[in-house]
Design a protein around this motif. Structure first.
Motif, PDB file in Angstrom:
ATOM      1  N   LEU A  48       0.838  -1.212   0.000  1.00 22.02           N
ATOM      2  CA  LEU A  48       0.000   0.000   0.000  1.00 22.02           C
ATOM      3  C   LEU A  48       0.869   1.256   0.000  1.00 22.02           C
ATOM      4  CD1 LEU A  48      -0.356   1.717   2.936  1.00 22.02           C
ATOM      5  CD2 LEU A  48      -1.560  -0.345   3.565  1.00 22.02           C
ATOM      6  N   LEU A  49       2.154   1.090   0.451  1.00 24.66           N
ATOM      7  CA  LEU A  49       3.063   2.242   0.472  1.00 24.66           C
ATOM      8  C   LEU A  49       3.426   2.705  -0.941  1.00 24.66           C
ATOM      9  CD1 LEU A  49       5.354   0.991   3.381  1.00 24.66           C
ATOM     10  CD2 LEU A  49       3.543   2.723   3.499  1.00 24.66           C
ATOM     11  N   ASP A  50       3.229   1.843  -1.922  1.00 23.36           N
ATOM     12  CA  ASP A  50       3.504   2.218  -3.324  1.00 23.36           C
ATOM     13  C   ASP A  50       2.297   2.855  -4.001  1.00 23.36           C
ATOM     14  OD1 ASP A  50       5.996   1.074  -3.100  1.00 23.36           O
ATOM     15  OD2 ASP A  50       5.292  -0.897  -3.762  1.00 23.36           O
ATOM     16  N   SER A  51       1.149   2.846  -3.309  1.00 23.25           N
ATOM     17  CA  SER A  51      -0.053   3.353  -3.983  1.00 23.25           C
ATOM     18  C   SER A  51       0.034   4.866  -4.143  1.00 23.25           C
ATOM     19  CB  SER A  51      -1.316   2.953  -3.205  1.00 23.25           C
ATOM     20  OG  SER A  51      -1.351   3.622  -1.959  1.00 23.25           O
ATOM     21  N   GLY A  52      -0.813   5.383  -5.004  1.00 26.57           N
ATOM     22  CA  GLY A  52      -0.789   6.828  -5.269  1.00 26.57           C
ATOM     23  C   GLY A  52      -1.668   7.620  -4.321  1.00 26.57           C
ATOM     24  N   HIS A  53      -2.522   6.909  -3.582  1.00 24.60           N
ATOM     25  CA  HIS A  53      -3.359   7.568  -2.577  1.00 24.60           C
ATOM     26  C   HIS A  53      -3.997   6.506  -1.695  1.00 24.60           C
ATOM     27  CE1 HIS A  53      -5.098  11.283  -1.070  1.00 24.60           C
ATOM     28  NE2 HIS A  53      -6.174  10.575  -0.763  1.00 24.60           N
ATOM     29  N   ILE A  66      -8.706   1.924   1.278  1.00 25.82           N
ATOM     30  CA  ILE A  66      -8.666   1.756  -0.191  1.00 25.82           C
ATOM     31  C   ILE A  66      -7.314   2.284  -0.685  1.00 25.82           C
ATOM     32  CG2 ILE A  66      -9.884   2.076  -2.380  1.00 25.82           C
ATOM     33  CD1 ILE A  66     -12.199   3.364  -0.850  1.00 25.82           C
ATOM     34  N   ALA A  67      -6.513   1.384  -1.232  1.00 28.95           N
ATOM     35  CA  ALA A  67      -5.245   1.788  -1.858  1.00 28.95           C
ATOM     36  C   ALA A  67      -5.515   1.982  -3.350  1.00 28.95           C
ATOM     37  CB  ALA A  67      -4.190   0.708  -1.644  1.00 28.95           C
ATOM     38  N   ILE A  68      -5.150   3.156  -3.848  1.00 28.16           N
ATOM     39  CA  ILE A  68      -5.440   3.482  -5.256  1.00 28.16           C
ATOM     40  C   ILE A  68      -4.158   3.956  -5.935  1.00 28.16           C
ATOM     41  CG2 ILE A  68      -6.860   4.922  -6.796  1.00 28.16           C
ATOM     42  CD1 ILE A  68      -8.764   5.347  -4.525  1.00 28.16           C
ATOM     43  N   GLY A  69      -4.017   3.612  -7.185  1.00 29.32           N
ATOM     44  CA  GLY A  69      -2.852   4.126  -7.900  1.00 29.32           C
ATOM     45  C   GLY A  69      -2.848   3.696  -9.347  1.00 29.32           C
ATOM     46  N   GLY A 116      -6.162   1.817 -10.619  1.00 26.74           N
ATOM     47  CA  GLY A 116      -6.539   0.526 -10.058  1.00 26.74           C
ATOM     48  C   GLY A 116      -6.565   0.655  -8.545  1.00 26.74           C
ATOM     49  N   ALA A 117      -7.236  -0.269  -7.871  1.00 22.65           N
ATOM     50  CA  ALA A 117      -7.376  -0.121  -6.423  1.00 22.65           C
ATOM     51  C   ALA A 117      -7.670  -1.456  -5.758  1.00 22.65           C
ATOM     52  CB  ALA A 117      -8.502   0.870  -6.126  1.00 22.65           C
ATOM     53  N   THR A 118      -7.423  -1.493  -4.458  1.00 25.06           N
ATOM     54  CA  THR A 118      -7.851  -2.636  -3.639  1.00 25.06           C
ATOM     55  C   THR A 118      -8.477  -2.128  -2.356  1.00 25.06           C
ATOM     56  OG1 THR A 118      -6.247  -4.228  -4.497  1.00 25.06           O
ATOM     57  CG2 THR A 118      -7.058  -4.646  -2.301  1.00 25.06           C
ATOM     58  N   ILE A 119      -9.628  -2.697  -2.045  1.00 34.48           N
ATOM     59  CA  ILE A 119     -10.302  -2.413  -0.771  1.00 34.48           C
ATOM     60  C   ILE A 119      -9.585  -3.213   0.314  1.00 34.48           C
ATOM     61  CG2 ILE A 119     -12.471  -2.738   0.493  1.00 34.48           C
ATOM     62  CD1 ILE A 119     -13.939  -2.588  -2.218  1.00 34.48           C
ATOM     63  N   MET A 120      -9.456  -2.651   1.505  1.00 34.06           N
ATOM     64  CA  MET A 120      -8.775  -3.366   2.606  1.00 34.06           C
ATOM     65  C   MET A 120      -9.607  -3.434   3.868  1.00 34.06           C
ATOM     66  SD  MET A 120      -4.858  -2.183   2.474  1.00 34.06           S
ATOM     67  CE  MET A 120      -3.998  -2.172   0.902  1.00 34.06           C
ATOM     68  N   GLY A 121     -10.235  -4.600   4.063  1.00 37.11           N
ATOM     69  CA  GLY A 121     -10.904  -4.852   5.336  1.00 37.11           C
ATOM     70  C   GLY A 121      -9.887  -5.160   6.420  1.00 37.11           C
ATOM     71  N   SER A 122      -8.655  -5.441   6.007  1.00 42.58           N
ATOM     72  CA  SER A 122      -7.617  -5.853   6.965  1.00 42.58           C
ATOM     73  C   SER A 122      -7.194  -4.715   7.897  1.00 42.58           C
ATOM     74  CB  SER A 122      -6.413  -6.416   6.222  1.00 42.58           C
ATOM     75  OG  SER A 122      -6.132  -5.633   5.088  1.00 42.58           O
ATOM     76  N   ILE A 123      -7.692  -3.494   7.694  1.00 44.04           N
ATOM     77  CA  ILE A 123      -7.427  -2.452   8.715  1.00 44.04           C
ATOM     78  C   ILE A 123      -8.070  -2.870  10.045  1.00 44.04           C
ATOM     79  CG2 ILE A 123      -7.156  -0.528   7.077  1.00 44.04           C
ATOM     80  CD1 ILE A 123      -9.991   0.408   7.948  1.00 44.04           C
ATOM     81  N   LEU A 124      -9.044  -3.790   9.967  1.00 44.68           N
ATOM     82  CA  LEU A 124      -9.725  -4.235  11.197  1.00 44.68           C
ATOM     83  C   LEU A 124      -8.892  -5.231  11.984  1.00 44.68           C
ATOM     84  CD1 LEU A 124     -13.404  -4.505   9.942  1.00 44.68           C
ATOM     85  CD2 LEU A 124     -12.352  -2.701  11.294  1.00 44.68           C
ATOM     86  N   ASN A 125      -7.710  -5.617  11.439  1.00 43.81           N
ATOM     87  CA  ASN A 125      -6.816  -6.488  12.217  1.00 43.81           C
ATOM     88  C   ASN A 125      -6.459  -5.829  13.549  1.00 43.81           C
ATOM     89  OD1 ASN A 125      -6.817  -8.307  10.167  1.00 43.81           O
ATOM     90  ND2 ASN A 125      -4.800  -7.757   9.355  1.00 43.81           N
TER      91      ASN A 125
END
Ligand SMILES: Cc1cc2nc3c(=O)[nH]c(=O)nc-3n(C[C@H](O)[C@H](O)[C@H](O)COP(=O)(O)O)c2cc1C
Length: 254
Positions: free
Chosen positions: A70-75, A160-163, A130-139
């Motif tokens: 997610l650190l590589d995402s654009g937002h 949501i990681a977007i880039g 492109g993007a990925t939703i992250m429910g894993s913030i609930l970890n």
């Protein structure tokens, strides 16, 4: 009928590899605007969006989610349940805010946030992102609450990681409609034939896809999900309640 919208929806895939390129302020504003135009339960607009730009916070979220990419995402957005804003309105107007604490309102916030999230996904893809939703913030929802300074009557739901996509994963085949679209009444499966066919289809997909090839059927996948330690996210209900949600209808906490 807008075929290009349908085509885009039918070719959705989550993107987990990004080119190192930030989204512009205009792009971010456009995505938030699209989220705001989604349907919202009782027009209460009971969610908020936090753009996470602080590198330390992003790193902490990468650790919580187990998704360093997610650190590589654009937002990076975090979408939160938010009845706090409406609590402020209620208090200013001298209205009884009780209902904002109920399960019903928590669910309404979850619906709003999820629908807004999907609007962001669809808009991002239409912008060539492109993007990925992250429910894993609930970890670690408690750490997310601290990191984002979330007040009572808010709760972190999805990242949501977007880039700019740096890969084009193959489409993941969905189950046959006969397994999940019923007429009038829930349809119990007659036999295992459809599931077996889908298991074979998914196994073939996992075998031939470009990266992370493995031998896995849908049934394996579901069982693997069940194999995670029971303590993972076991604190969710307590944390949701400690944020002031899920008060039962008699007024006492459940
Ligand atoms: C509510 C929700 C939570 C998700 N959480 C994660 C996540 O934490 N990490 C991740 O890599 N993908 C996550 N995903 C993406 C799913 O894994 C993905 O949508 C699914 O595997 C189907 O693949 P596709 O989106 O490429 O079609 C999530 C999706 C949804 C809807």
């Amino acid at each position: 009928m807008n075929d290009s919208v349908l085509d885009q929806l039918l070719t959705h895939r989550s993107i987990r590899h990004f080119k190192k390129r930030a989204l512009t302020t205009e792009q971010v504003k456009k995505l938030v605007s699209v989220a705001q135009h989604a349907s919202t339960s009782t027009f209460s607009q009971q969610y908020s969006i936090i753009s996470v730009t602080d590198p330390k916070t992003l790193k902490a979220i990468a650790t919580i989610t187990g998704h360093p990419w997610l650190l590589d995402s654009g937002h990076y957005f975090v979408v939160i349940a938010d009845q706090y804003r409406n609590l402020q309105i209620a208090q200013k107007q001298g209205a009884d805010p009780f209902i904002l604490h109920t399960t019903d309102k928590f669910l309404a916030s979850v619906f709003d946030a999820a629908i807004a999230t999907e609007n962001i996904m669809v808009a991002a893809e239409s912008m060539g992102l492109g993007a990925t939703i992250m429910g894993s913030i609930l970890n670690d929802s408690m750490q997310m609450i601290e990191l984002l300074n979330l007040p009572k009557l808010t709760f972190p739901l999805l990242g949501i990681a977007i880039g700019y996509p740096d890969d084009q994963p193959e489409l993941k085949p969905r189950m046959p409609q006969s397994e999940m679209h019923f007429e009038n009444r829930y349809q119990l499966p007659q036999d295992d034939a459809q599931l077996d066919r889908y298991n074979k289809l998914l196994a073939a997909y996992y075998q031939k896809r470009g990266t992370n090839r493995r031998t896995e059927t849908f049934s394996h996948h579901i069982v693997a999900e069940l194999g995670r330690p029971h303590q993972v996210r076991a604190d969710l209900l307590d944390n949701i309640k400690s944020q002031g949600f899920l008060i039962n209808q008699t007024g006492s906490k459940m």
